[in-house]
Design a protein around this motif. Structure first.
Motif, PDB file in Angstrom:
ATOM      1  N   SER A 423       0.849  -1.188   0.000  1.00 18.82           N
ATOM      2  CA  SER A 423       0.000   0.000   0.000  1.00 18.82           C
ATOM      3  C   SER A 423       0.882   1.236   0.000  1.00 18.82           C
ATOM      4  O   SER A 423       2.042   1.200   0.389  1.00 18.82           O
ATOM      5  CB  SER A 423      -0.908   0.001   1.235  1.00 18.82           C
ATOM      6  OG  SER A 423      -0.137   0.090   2.397  1.00 18.82           O
ATOM      7  N   ARG A 427      -1.565   7.428   3.062  1.00 17.89           N
ATOM      8  CA  ARG A 427      -2.764   7.304   3.875  1.00 17.89           C
ATOM      9  C   ARG A 427      -2.843   8.498   4.817  1.00 17.89           C
ATOM     10  O   ARG A 427      -1.826   9.016   5.294  1.00 17.89           O
ATOM     11  CB  ARG A 427      -2.745   5.990   4.680  1.00 17.89           C
ATOM     12  CG  ARG A 427      -2.755   4.750   3.828  1.00 17.89           C
ATOM     13  CD  ARG A 427      -3.044   3.518   4.680  1.00 17.89           C
ATOM     14  NE  ARG A 427      -2.032   3.284   5.701  1.00 17.89           N
ATOM     15  CZ  ARG A 427      -0.923   2.572   5.487  1.00 17.89           C
ATOM     16  NH1 ARG A 427      -0.685   2.064   4.295  1.00 17.89           N
ATOM     17  NH2 ARG A 427      -0.046   2.384   6.464  1.00 17.89           N
ATOM     18  N   GLN A 602     -11.273   1.485   4.705  1.00 16.05           N
ATOM     19  CA  GLN A 602     -10.205   0.528   4.986  1.00 16.05           C
ATOM     20  C   GLN A 602     -10.779  -0.794   5.488  1.00 16.05           C
ATOM     21  O   GLN A 602     -10.333  -1.877   5.087  1.00 16.05           O
ATOM     22  CB  GLN A 602      -9.242   1.106   6.033  1.00 16.05           C
ATOM     23  CG  GLN A 602      -8.123   0.159   6.453  1.00 16.05           C
ATOM     24  CD  GLN A 602      -7.199  -0.174   5.301  1.00 16.05           C
ATOM     25  OE1 GLN A 602      -6.913   0.690   4.474  1.00 16.05           O
ATOM     26  NE2 GLN A 602      -6.744  -1.407   5.223  1.00 16.05           N
TER      27      GLN A 602
END
Length: 874
Positions: A423, A427, A602
Motif C-alpha cells: 500500500s 494514507r 479501509q
C-alpha cells in the motif's frame, strides 16, 4: 480418395432438420458424415463424401421414427475433435448404433410416452444419440430455441409437456444451482440421461433428491465406443456413485496390465480413418484400448485419469506434437524444442514449452507464439504456459523426447517467489517508524497483515487485522521479547508507538477486562462480543446443517423427529448472517462514516480481501475437483466456480461505503434503512422476472446467478438493511439492547408474524424441512425475529458477567470465539468436500480422503479456537 455416392455430408446444425436428415439417411442406408461447414475439405476427403447437405434452421418438437437394424454396413462416420492432431474419422455400423440404443432404452425402461427436453446440441454425438433413442420407441423430443434453460424445464414439467431430460454435467450443475425454482413438478420427471463428463457423488445424490421419481442414468464412453458403461444413479448408493457404472449387454470392460481401460462389444468401431489410411483399432480379440486409466471394483468401473501425453487444458485436449509444429511454423525455430504437460491449479494441466540455450528466437516471441497457437485450439491459456530453457532436452536413443522426464526436470528447477500486497504511504495521518524497535514491530505487522509500509500511529484493526492474523502477530511479538500483556494491548487498539513506549517503560497501557475475561477499550465492546456470540451460533448452524444429512439420513424411523426439530435452526444460517452483517454495519460503521470515512473504507477493503481469498480458495478447489472428475473446462464452468454466498458478501462489502454515506444523510437513518430494505426486496423481484428466463454463458452467467439464484444480491441485501436498522437502533440506545424489554417483545412478535405469514402462503412445513432454498418474506421476518430475540437474551447474559453460571458462560464464550473465526470456518468446512474430491481424483480411497481432510479441518479449527480463546479470555 474418390467420393462414394452413398456418403452424405451434413453440415452440423443444432436444428430439428439436422436430426431428420440423419435419421432419413440411416433408413435409406446412406452413410452420414457430420461436417463443420460446406467446405470442410479434410472430412469430405477422408470420409469420401459424395454429397453435402445444409439443414434448415429450426427448433421445437420432433416426432421422428428410427428402426434399429442389426446390419454390419457403415451407418455414419463421426470425427474426433482434432485437438489431438488431425481429426480421426470413426466408422460406426448400423449394428453398433442399434446395440447402443437397445442397451440404453432397456436400462432406462423408456416407452412411447417419453417426451424429452434435449438439453444439448443435437449435432453433438450425445444429443443426436438421445434423438435416436427417443425415436426408436416412438416418443417425442423437444429442441429448445434458446438452449438449456432451467426455468423453461420447470414450466414445461408443470404443464405436463415434458417428462424426460438429457444434459451434460456442466448443465446439471446450472440446474442444481437454481433448483429452488422447482416445486412439485420435479416429481413429474420420469427419465434423465447425463453425459459422460464426471460428476461428484454429492452432485449425483442432489440430482436424485431433486427428481425423486426419475430413472437417472449417466454413461461413460468415447467416440470409438459410445456409451460403454451406464451408472444407474437412481439405484446406486454410497461409494459406487463415484464410479462411471457397469457394462451391460454384450459390452465388456477390463483393465489392462498397464492400467488402461479396455472395451469390447458390438458398439466398438472396427475402422478408423485418416488422410490416406485406415485401420482397425482393436486387437485380435476385439478389445479397444483407451487412453484412460481405470479400476474395476465390485463390477463398477472407476475412471482414474488420462494416461497418454495429451494435454487436457481446461477440458480441451491438445497434442504436444501439433503444438510444436505450429510454434515452429510461426517462429521458424529449427533448434530442439518440446511441449509437454505440467500441473496447473486452474486448468488441471498447463503447457510447458522447452527450448535449448542455443535457440535463436527471443523468449517473448516464443511465448507469444505458444499463446497464439493455443488460441487456435480455443484455449485462452496465457497464464498456463511456461517457458523453460535447458542445456539439452531429455530424449531416447532414437531421439524421441521424454516428455515426462522433461516435466520432472522443470518441476525440480522451478522457483517460487513470495510477494506481499503493498500500500502507499499517502494514507491520512501516516507516520513512519523511526526507532529500531518501531521498525522491528512494524515489520512483524506488515508480514502478518500484508500491508507495507505500516504507520506507527495506526491500530492493528484499522489496518485490517483479524483474529487469525492477531495470533501470528502476538506470537511473534512475544518471541521478540515484548511482554505478553503489552502485546495483547493491540487487541484494545494500541498502536505500534504506544506498544514500544509501554515496553520501554515510558507509558503504561491500561489493561481492563469485563466479567467474561474479554479485553475492552470502550462502551461498544459488549456489543461487539454480543454479535460475535450470535455469529458463532450462526456459523455453527451452517456447518452442522450442511453436514447433518450424513447423520440424519441414517437415523432409524423412530428418530425421524430429529430433522424437523433442528431444521428451523439450520435454516437461519444464510439469512441470519446477512441480518447480523447489517447489525454490525449499523452499530459500528454507520456512526463513524461521516467522522472517519477512511476507516470505513479501509475496513471494507480488508473485508473484501479476506472474502476474496475465500472465494479464490473455494473456486480453485471446485475447479480442481471438477477437472479431476473429467469435466470440460470452459468459461461458464470457470466463472460458476466463483459463485457462492461469499460472492454476495464481496459485492455487499464493495457497496458498503456508498450505502452508509447515503443512509447517514437522512435525519432518521433507521427509517431510511427500512425503506431501502423494502426497495431492495422489491428490486429483487423485478430483476428475477427480467433475468430468470435468460440463458447466458461465461461471465454473464455468473452475473446473472448473483442476481437471481439462491444468494441473489438484492434479496440478501434487503436482509442486510433489515439488520442495519437494528444495529443503528442499538447504537442509538447506547448498546442497551439487553436491558430493554421491548426488544424481546419485538423479537417474539416478528417470529410469530413470520410463522403466520408462512401459514398464509401455505409454506409452514418448509420451516421444519432441511435443506430448504426458500428465502421468501415470511422466512426473512422469522429470521429477523430470531436474531433480535437472540441479541436480547445473550445481551442480558453478557451484562451479568460473572453472575452467569459457568455452564452457560462457557458455551457462549466458545460461541464468541467461533464468531471471531466465522469466515475461515465457513471457507474451511466448504473446502473439506472439494479437497476430498481432489484427493480421490488423484487416487486416494474416498473414506481415507474424507477422514484425512476432516481430521485436518477439525484439528486446525481446534487449535485456532484455543489460541483465540487464550488471546481474548485468558
Amino acid at each position: 480418395m474418390s467420393a462414394k455416392s452413398n456418403r452424405v455430408g451434413v453440415v452440423a446444425t443444432n436444428s430439428t432438420d439436422f436430426v431428420r436428415i440423419l435419421l432419413d439417411c440411416l433408413a435409406s442406408k446412406q452413410v452420414v458424415v457430420p461436417l463443420r461447414s460446406t467446405d470442410d475439405e479434410y472430412r469430405i476427403e477422408v470420409a469420401e463424401v459424395g454429397e453435402v447437405i445444409t439443414p434448415e434452421p429450426g427448433t421445437g418438437w420432433m416426432n421422428n421414427r428410427y428402426t434399429p437394424t442389426d446390419d454390419d454396413s457403415v451407418a455414419q462416420v463421426m470425427f474426433t475433435s482434432g485437438t489431438e492432431g488431425e481429426p480421426k474419422g470413426i466408422e460406426l455400423t448400423h449394428a453398433a448404433l442399434a446395440d447402443v440404443v437397445q442397451r440404453l432404452n432397456t436400462i432406462m425402461e423408456v416407452d412411447d410416452s417419453i417426451r424429452e427436453y434435449i438439453g444439448v446440441p443435437v449435432h453433438h454425438s450425445f444429443g443426436y444419440g438421445r434423438c435416436r433413442a427417443v425415436a426408436a420407441v416412438g416418443g417425442s423430443a423437444y429442441l429448445p430455441e434458446h438452449g438449456f434453460n432451467p426455468s423453461e424445464i420447470a414450466e414445461m414439467l408443470a404443464r405436463g409437456e415434458i417428462n424426460a431430460l438429457s444434459a451434460v454435467p456442466s448443465l446439471i450443475r446450472v440446474l442444481l444451482a437454481e433448483k429452488a425454482i422447482f416445486g412439485d413438478e420435479a416429481a413429474k420427471l420420469r427419465w434423465m440421461e447425463i453425459g459422460s463428463q464426471a460428476m461428484s457423488r454429492a452432485e449425483k445424490e442432489e440430482i436424485k433428491a431433486l427428481f425423486p421419481n426419475a430413472v437417472i442414468v449417466q454413461h461413460y464412453g468415447l467416440t470409438e465406443a459410445s456409451r460403454t458403461t451406464f451408472l444407474e444413479i437412481h439405484k446406486v448408493e454410497g461409494e459406487h456413485l463415484d464410479s462411471v457404472g457397469r457394462a451391460y449387454g454384450r459390452t465388456k470392460v477390463r483393465i489392462a496390465d498397464n492400467g488402461r481401460v479396455q472395451v469390447s462389444g458390438p458398439h466398438v468401431t472396427s475402422t478408423i480413418l485418416k488422410r490416406g489410411e485406415s485401420w482397425d483399432p482393436r486387437d485380435e480379440d476385439g478389445w479397444l484400448e483407451t487412453s484412460d486409466n481405470g479400476e474395476i471394483r465390485d463390477g463398477f468401473v472407476y475412471y482414474m485419469g488420462r494416461a497418454d501425453d495429451v494435454i487436457n487444458c481446461g477440458g480441451i485436449k491438445l497434442s504436444p506434437d501439433s503444438l510444436e509444429a505450429s510454434i515452429r511454423k510461426r517462429t521458424g525455430v529449427s533448434t530442439p524444442m518440446a511441449v509437454c504437460r505440467i500441473p496447473d491449479p486452474m486448468r488441471g494441466e498447463g503447457i510447458l514449452l522447452a527450448i535449448t540455450s542455443d535457440c535463436p528466437v527471443d523468449r517473448a516471441t516464443l511465448l507469444q507464439a505458444a499463446i497464439d497457437t493455443c488460441a487456435d485450439y480455443s484455449v485462452n491459456a496465457r497464464n498456463a504456459i511456461r517457458l523453460y530453457e535447458a542445456d539439452q532436452l531429455p530424449a531416447t536413443a532414437t531421439g524421441k523426447i521424454q516428455r515426462k522426464q522433461l516435466a520432472k526436470e522443470f518441476a525440480e528447477s522451478a522457483q517460487t517467489h513470495e510477494t506481499t500486497a503493498v500500500s502507499s504511504t499517502d494514507r491520512d495521518g501516516f507516520v513512519a517508524a523511526e526507532s529500531a524497535a518501531e521498525k522491528d514491530l512494524a515489520k512483524i505487522w506488515e508480514d502478518a497483515i500484508g500491508i507495507s509500509p505500516i504507520g506507527v500511529t495506526e491500530t492493528f484493526f484499522d489496518l485490517g487485522g483479524d483474529s487469525l492474523s492477531a495470533i501470528k502477530v502476538l506470537v511473534r511479538m512475544e518471541r521478540a521479547g515484548i511482554d505478553e500483556n503489552i502485546s495483547k494491548s493491540i487487541l484494545r487498539g494500541a498502536t505500534i508507538r504506544e506498544v514500544v513506549a509501554s515496553q520501554s517503560g515510558d507509558e503504561t497501557i491500561e489493561k481492563t477486562k469485563d466479567g467474561w475475561g474479554h479485553l475492552v477499550d470502550n462502551g461498544s465492546a459488549q456489543a461487539n462480543l454480543l454479535t460475535s456470540c450470535i455469529r458463532g451460533l450462526l456459523v455453527l448452524a451452517v456447518v452442522i446443517g450442511h453436514w447433518s444429512g450424513f447423520v440424519t439420513d441414517r437415523l432409524p424411523e423412530s428418530m425421524a423427529w430429529v430433522q424437523p426439530v433442528l431444521a428451523p435452526f439450520f435454516g437461519l444460517g444464510t439469512m441470519g448472517f446477512a441480518i447480523l452483517f447489517g447489525v454490525g454495519l449499523g452499530n459500528i460503521h454507520l456512526p463513524s462514516v461521516n467522522s472517519h470515512p477512511e476507516r470505513v473504507r479501509q475496513a471494507t477493503r480488508t473485508g473484501m480481501l479476506l472474502v476474496g481469498i475465500g472465494i479464490a480458495v473455494r473456486a480453485t478447489l471446485t475447479i480442481a475437483a471438477a477437472l479431476l472428475d473429467g469435466d470440460t473446462f470452459g468459461a461458464t464452468m470457470f466463472f460458476n466456480a466463483f459463485y457462492s454466498v461469499l460472492l454476495f458478501y464481496f459485492l455487499a462489502l464493495a457497496s458498503v461505503p456508498y450505502l452508509l454515506a447515503g443512509i447517514a444523510r437522512f435525519d432518521d437513518p433507521i427509517k431510511a434503512a427500512l425503506i431501502f430494505s423494502a426497495a431492495s426486496f422489491g428490486m429483487h423481484h423485478v430483476v428475477h422476472l427480467l433475468l430468470d428466463p435468460i440463458h447466458v454463458e461465461g461471465l454473464a452467467q455468473l452475473a446473472r446467478l448473483s442476481l437471481v439464484a439462491k444468494y441473489a444480491y438484492f434479496n440478501l441485501f434487503g436482509g442486510v438493511l433489515f439488520g442495519l436498522a437494528v444495529g443503528a437502533h442499538i447504537h442509538k440506545t447506547q448498546n442497551t439492547i439487553d436491558g430493554r424489554v421491548h426488544y424481546r417483545t419485538v423479537g417474539t412478535t416478528l417470529v410469530a408474524t413470520g410463522m403466520v405469514l408462512a401459514i398464509f402462503y401455505g409454506e409452514l412445513p418448509q420451516l421444519f424441512s432441511w435443506p430448504s432454498a426458500n428465502m421468501s418474506l415470511w422466512r426473512w421476518v422469522f429470521s429477523l425475529g430470531v436474531v433480535v430475540t437472540g441479541l436480547h437474551m445473550i445481551g442480558q447474559l453478557i451484562k451479568k458477567g460473572d453472575d452467569v453460571s459457568l455452564w452457560l458462560r462457557r458455551p457462549l464464550n466458545l460461541a464468541a470465539v467461533l464468531g471471531q473465526l466465522a469466515l475461515p470456518v465457513f471457507v474451511g468446512h466448504e473446502a473439506v468436500q472439494h479437497t476430498k474430491h481432489v484427493l480421490v481424483g488423484v487416487g486416494m480411497a474416498p473414506g481415507l480422503a474424507l477422514a484425512g481432510v476432516m481430521g485436518i479441518f477439525l484439528a486446525v479449527m481446534y487449535m485456532s479456537m484455543r489460541r483465540v480463546h487464550t488471546l481474548y479470555y485468558v
